[in-house]
Structure formats: structure tokens, C-alpha cells
Design a protein around this motif. Structure first.
Motif: not given
Length: 168
Positions: A1-7, A17-18, A23-26, A108-109
Motif C-alpha cells: 500500500m503506497s502513501f497515495d493509496s492511504i490518502l 492507518t498513518l 506509531m510502529l515505526r517510532a 503527525w497522522a
């Protein structure tokens, strides 16, 4: 899933989703920081990063703002990862880190699911194009720094009085 598809998702789902992704990344970055300091074998590349200018900026930022550095880092570009890594490396207690990182991830999200980076860049371009906008920004920053300095001096003046009152 790309960033554009999330948006392209409905706003609530895009936000959620963001939020989960950041949260997982941080938190993963925080735990990498804890593991790096705990020992283990470090590559020369990791050593260069830990001793490099990005980590130095992150550590300076963290020393200045304390636990607030974590959520504030989500409003910056370039030191967010380093701040989370240094929070882990400095063994920031989870009781402080988790609320701070959650707030930062929520901010951020919200930014990225609504206005996104394009709007933030537009603000910076507008500031760069208008000398009056830059002056207004400089005045606002100077006021904020002045208030912060005044608060520090006021709290430093109150501390000795509290110490004397406790000794009597």
C-alpha cells in the motif's frame, strides 16, 4: 500500500492507518536505540550515525525540550528518527515515552492525513516570499523564547525560596 493509496481512503481510515504506521515505526526506532546502547556489535556505519550531526542535533533538541522533544520532533523534518532513537539510547522511561510518542504520532497522522506535506511546504514558501511574514514569524519566535526564558528565571528564583521554607 503506497502513501497515495492511504490518502485515497476515507479521512478516518487514512488517519488511523498513518497513526498505526508511524506509531510502529517510532517505537521500533526507540527500541533500536535501547538495543544499540545495551551493547552488541556496532557497525562503522551505525557508529558514524550515532556520532554524526543528526544525532548531535537530536540530543541538543532533547536536552532543551526534555520529554516534549518527542512529540515536537514530529513537527520537524530531519531529526524525528534521531530523537526517537536517542530517547531509547538515553533509556527514557516508557511511562514518559509512550504518552509523548502517542501525542506526536497523533499530530503527525493528523497533518499527513489532512493537509499533508504540500501544505507545510506552501507555508514555508509563503514565508520565504514575503519579508513581512518572515518578520512576523521572527517576532513570534522571539516572544516565545522570551516567555520561556522568563519562566525559567521565575522558576529558578522560586526554587531557593522553597528550599529555605522547607528548612525552617
Amino acid at each position: 500500500m503506497s502513501f497515495d493509496s492511504i490518502l485515497e481512503l476515507p479521512l478516518g481510515w487514512a488517519y488511523l492507518t498513518l497513526f498505526v504506521v508511524v506509531m510502529l515505526r517510532a517505537n521500533a526506532t526507540y527500541w533500536v536505540g535501547r538495543l544499540i546502547v545495551a551493547g552488541g556489535r556496532r557497525s562503522p556505519k551505525i557508529e558514524r550515525f550515532l556520532d554524526g550531526p543528526t544525532m548531535a542535533r537530536a540530543e541538543k533538541f532533547s536536552r532543551r525540550w526534555g520529554v516534549l522533544a518527542v512529540p515536537l520532533s514530529f513537527l520537524t523534518i530531519g531529526i524525528q528518527t534521531a530523537v526517537n532513537l536517542s530517547a531509547g539510547a538515553l533509556r527514557m522511561p516508557l511511562s514518559r515515552y509512550l504518552p509523548a510518542v502517542t501525542l506526536g504520532c497523533m499530530i503527525w497522522a493528523l497533518i499527513y492525513s489532512t493537509v499533508g506535506l504540500a501544505a507545510i511546504q506552501a507555508v514555508f514558501l509563503a514565508l520565504a516570499a514575503s519579508p513581512w511574514a518572515l518578520v512576523a514569524l521572527a517576532v513570534a519566535v522571539a516572544i516565545l523564547l522570551g516567555v520561556r526564558r522568563f519562566q525559567k528565571r521565575a522558576s529558578a528564583a522560586v526554587a531557593p525560596e522553597q528550599d529555605r521554607a522547607g528548612q525552617g
